[in-house]
Design a protein around this motif. Structure first.
Motif, short mmCIF file in Angstrom:
data_model
loop_
_atom_site.label_atom_id
_atom_site.label_comp_id
_atom_site.label_asym_id
_atom_site.label_seq_id
_atom_site.Cartn_x
_atom_site.Cartn_y
_atom_site.Cartn_z
N ASN A 101 1.18 -1.53 0.35
CA ASN A 101 -0.19 -0.23 -0.23
C ASN A 101 0.88 1.24 -0.45
N THR A 102 1.83 1.07 0.51
CA THR A 102 2.87 2.36 0.20
C THR A 102 3.67 2.74 -0.38
N ILE A 103 3.69 1.33 -1.22
CA ILE A 103 4.52 1.79 -2.73
C ILE A 103 3.40 2.26 -3.50
N SER A 109 0.33 8.88 -5.89
CA SER A 109 0.55 10.59 -5.72
C SER A 109 1.96 10.91 -6.16
N THR A 110 3.16 10.37 -6.05
CA THR A 110 4.28 11.69 -6.98
C THR A 110 4.15 10.95 -8.08
N VAL A 111 4.06 10.15 -8.62
CA VAL A 111 4.53 10.64 -10.11
C VAL A 111 3.33 12.08 -10.67
N PRO A 112 1.98 11.43 -10.17
CA PRO A 112 1.24 13.46 -11.02
C PRO A 112 1.72 14.31 -10.03
N GLN A 113 1.76 14.42 -8.57
CA GLN A 113 2.75 15.25 -8.35
C GLN A 113 3.46 16.18 -8.63
N LEU A 114 4.57 15.36 -8.94
CA LEU A 114 5.73 15.56 -9.55
C LEU A 114 5.40 16.43 -11.58
N LEU A 115 4.44 15.37 -11.56
CA LEU A 115 4.82 15.93 -13.42
C LEU A 115 3.64 17.55 -13.72
N MET A 116 2.65 17.63 -12.43
CA MET A 116 1.86 18.64 -12.82
C MET A 116 2.51 19.80 -11.93
N LEU A 249 12.54 13.82 -1.35
CA LEU A 249 11.35 14.62 -0.95
C LEU A 249 10.47 13.54 -0.93
N SER A 250 9.65 13.65 -2.00
CA SER A 250 8.54 12.72 -2.27
C SER A 250 8.30 11.08 -1.66
N THR A 251 9.30 10.78 -1.85
CA THR A 251 9.81 9.13 -0.95
C THR A 251 10.04 8.94 -0.40
N ILE A 252 10.63 9.71 0.67
CA ILE A 252 10.29 9.36 2.39
C ILE A 252 9.68 10.34 2.11
N GLY A 253 8.75 11.18 2.45
CA GLY A 253 7.23 11.49 2.53
C GLY A 253 6.07 10.28 2.28
N ALA A 254 6.89 9.96 0.87
CA ALA A 254 5.52 8.70 0.55
C ALA A 254 5.71 7.15 1.91
N THR A 255 6.97 7.49 1.89
CA THR A 255 7.09 6.45 2.98
C THR A 255 6.57 6.41 4.15
N GLN A 256 6.62 7.86 5.11
CA GLN A 256 6.32 8.09 5.96
C GLN A 256 4.43 8.20 6.35
N LEU A 257 3.74 8.49 5.53
CA LEU A 257 3.06 8.74 4.94
C LEU A 257 1.53 7.83 6.08
N PHE A 258 1.16 9.42 6.96
CA PHE A 258 0.61 8.64 8.19
C PHE A 258 -1.10 9.32 8.01
N GLY A 259 -1.11 10.54 8.25
CA GLY A 259 -1.60 11.44 8.31
C GLY A 259 -2.84 11.73 8.11
N GLU A 260 -3.00 11.88 6.50
CA GLU A 260 -3.66 11.62 6.07
C GLU A 260 -4.72 9.97 5.38
N PRO A 261 -3.70 9.31 6.05
CA PRO A 261 -5.29 8.02 5.82
C PRO A 261 -5.63 7.75 7.29
N LEU A 262 -4.73 8.50 8.68
CA LEU A 262 -5.89 8.05 9.73
C LEU A 262 -6.84 8.31 9.62
N GLN A 278 -6.92 -2.13 3.29
CA GLN A 278 -6.75 -1.90 2.00
C GLN A 278 -5.82 -0.41 2.29
N TYR A 279 -5.94 0.29 2.75
CA TYR A 279 -5.21 1.91 2.94
C TYR A 279 -4.04 1.84 4.44
N GLN A 280 -3.93 0.81 4.91
CA GLN A 280 -2.64 0.52 5.89
C GLN A 280 -1.55 0.86 5.33
N THR A 281 -0.63 2.33 5.11
CA THR A 281 0.78 2.22 5.08
C THR A 281 1.81 1.78 6.14
#
Length: 328
Positions: A101-103, A109-116, A249-262, A278-281
Motif C-alpha cells: 500500500n505504501t508503494i 501520488s508522487t508521479v502526477p504530483q511532480l508532473l503537475m 523528498l517525495s519518496t521519504i514523504g510517501a514512506t512516512q505517510l500517516f496523517g492523511e490515511p489516519l 486496504q489502505y494501511q501504510t
C-alpha cells in the motif's frame, strides 16, 4: 644626528627580533590561521550535537528496542529476543500488505504530483500579470493543516453525500465507496497528498528555472527550437538536480505517510487502514503495533524496516545514476 651607518658602527642600530620573538610570532600567525579555518566547524558543531541528541540517539535506541520484547506500559522491562521481531515481521502478511500500500500510494501520488508541479512551474515562469498572487496561492495547500485538508477531502469523497459521488451520479455513474474499496481509497488518499504538495514542488522548480541563463533560451530560439523543445532540451536538463531532490523528498514523504490515511478512516478504521487494511501504510502499521497493541519492540522493528527501505531506494538510485553515467 647620527646616521644609520654611525649607529651600526657604534652598536646602537636597531636589532631584529630575537629567536624567541620570531617563534612567538609564528605561533600567533598559526593560531590565527587555525581560528579562521576552524571557525566553520565551531558554528557547525552545535548542529551535530543537536543531531546526535534528537536523531542519532533515537536511531540507536529504537534499534536496541527492536531486539527486545517490550510493552508500552513497561518500557523499563525488556526481554531479549534478538532478531525474532524481524523474523516475525518478515512472515507477517500485514507488513507486506502495508508495504504494498505504501508503494502504490506513493507512486499514485508522487508521479502526477511532480508532473503537475513541473507544468505549473513552467507556466509561472512566463511573464504574466499577478504572478506573485499565483505563486502565493500555490503555497496555500502546503500551509493548510493536514488534519483540515484530510477532513475536507473525506467529506468530498463521502459515499452517500460526497461531492464526487454527486458529480458521478449526475452523469449516470453509480456511486463509489471510496473508503471501503482498496483502489478508490488509495486514489482518494493520493488526491489529498497531490493537492497539498504540488504547489510546494512547483515553487522549487520555479526557483530552479529562474536560475537558468536566458542566453540558453535565446540560442535555442535562434536554432529554431519550439516552446516544447526548449522545455525538454533546456529547462528540464537545467533543473535536473532539483527534480532529483524533489523525488527524494517525495519518496521519504510517501514512506512516512500517516496523517492523511489516519484521518481519512474517520475513527478506529483509520489506524488499521480500513476494515480489511486496504489502505494501511507502514506509518499506520507502526502506530498500530506501538500505540494500539502496545508492542513497542515490533513497532520499533517496523520503524527500522521503513528506514532500511529508504536506504535501499537511495542505493538503487545511486546504482542507476552510475550505470547511466557509464553508458553516456
Amino acid at each position: 644626528m647620527a646616521t644609520s651607518t654611525t649607529k651600526a658602527l657604534t652598536g646602537d642600530a636597531p636589532r631584529g627580533p630575537s629567536p624567541d620573538e620570531r617563534t612567538a610570532r609564528r605561533r600567533g600567525a598559526l593560531l590565527h590561521r587555525l581560528d579562521i579555518k576552524g571557525a566553520p566547524y565551531v558554528f557547525v558543531a552545535p548542529f551535530f550535537v543537536v543531531f546526535a541528541a534528537f536523531s542519532f540517539y533515537p536511531l540507536v535506541y529504537t534499534s536496541w528496542i527492536s531486539l527486545h520484547d517490550v510493552e508500552l506500559a513497561t518500557l523499563d522491562v525488556m526481554e531479549w529476543v534478538a532478531f525474532d521481531n524481524y523474523v516475525e515481521l518478515w512472515g507477517d502478511s500485514r507488513f507486506w500488505n502495508a508495504l504494498q500500500n505504501t508503494i502504490t500510494i506513493g507512486v499514485i501520488s508522487t508521479v502526477p504530483q511532480l508532473l503537475m508541479a513541473l507544468g505549473l512551474a513552467h507556466l509561472l515562469n512566463y511573464r504574466m500579470r499577478a504572478s506573485l498572487f499565483f505563486r502565493v496561492a500555490s503555497l496555500v495547500p502546503y500551509a493548510t493543516s493536514v488534519a483540515a485538508a484530510a477532513l475536507v477531502f473525506t467529506m468530498i469523497f463521502e459515499r452517500d453525500f460526497g461531492m464526487i459521488n454527486w458529480a458521478l451520479g449526475s452523469v449516470g455513474i453509480d456511486p463509489v465507496d471510496w473508503e471501503a474499496d482498496k483502489w478508490p481509497a488509495q486514489v482518494a488518499i493520493s488526491t489529498i497528498v497531490i493537492w497539498r504538495w504540488t504547489g510546494y514542488n512547483a515553487l522549487l522548480y520555479l526557483a530552479a528555472m529562474q536560475a537558468i541563463p536566458a542566453e540558453r533560451y535565446e540560442a535555442a530560439s535562434l536554432d529554431g527550437a519550439s516552446r516544447w523543445q526548449q522545455f525538454t532540451h533546456v529547462t528540464v536538463p537545467g533543473i535536473r538536480s532539483t527534480i532529483v531532490f524533489t523525488i527524494v523528498l517525495s519518496t521519504i514523504g510517501a514512506t512516512q505517510l500517516f496523517g492523511e490515511p489516519l484521518i481519512f478512516g474517520q475513527g478506529p478504521n483509520g489506524v488499521s487502514g480500513g476494515a480489511d487494511n486496504q489502505y494501511q501504510t507502514l506509518g499506520l502499521l507502526l502506530y498500530e503495533e506501538g500505540w494500539k497493541n502496545y508492542q513497542m519492540g515490533r513497532s520499533a522493528t517496523v520503524a527500522w524496516a521503513m528506514f532500511l527501505l529508504l536506504v535501499l531506494v537511495f542505493l538503487v538510485q545511486r546504482l542507476v545514476k552510475r550505470a547511466r553515467s557509464r553508458t553516456s
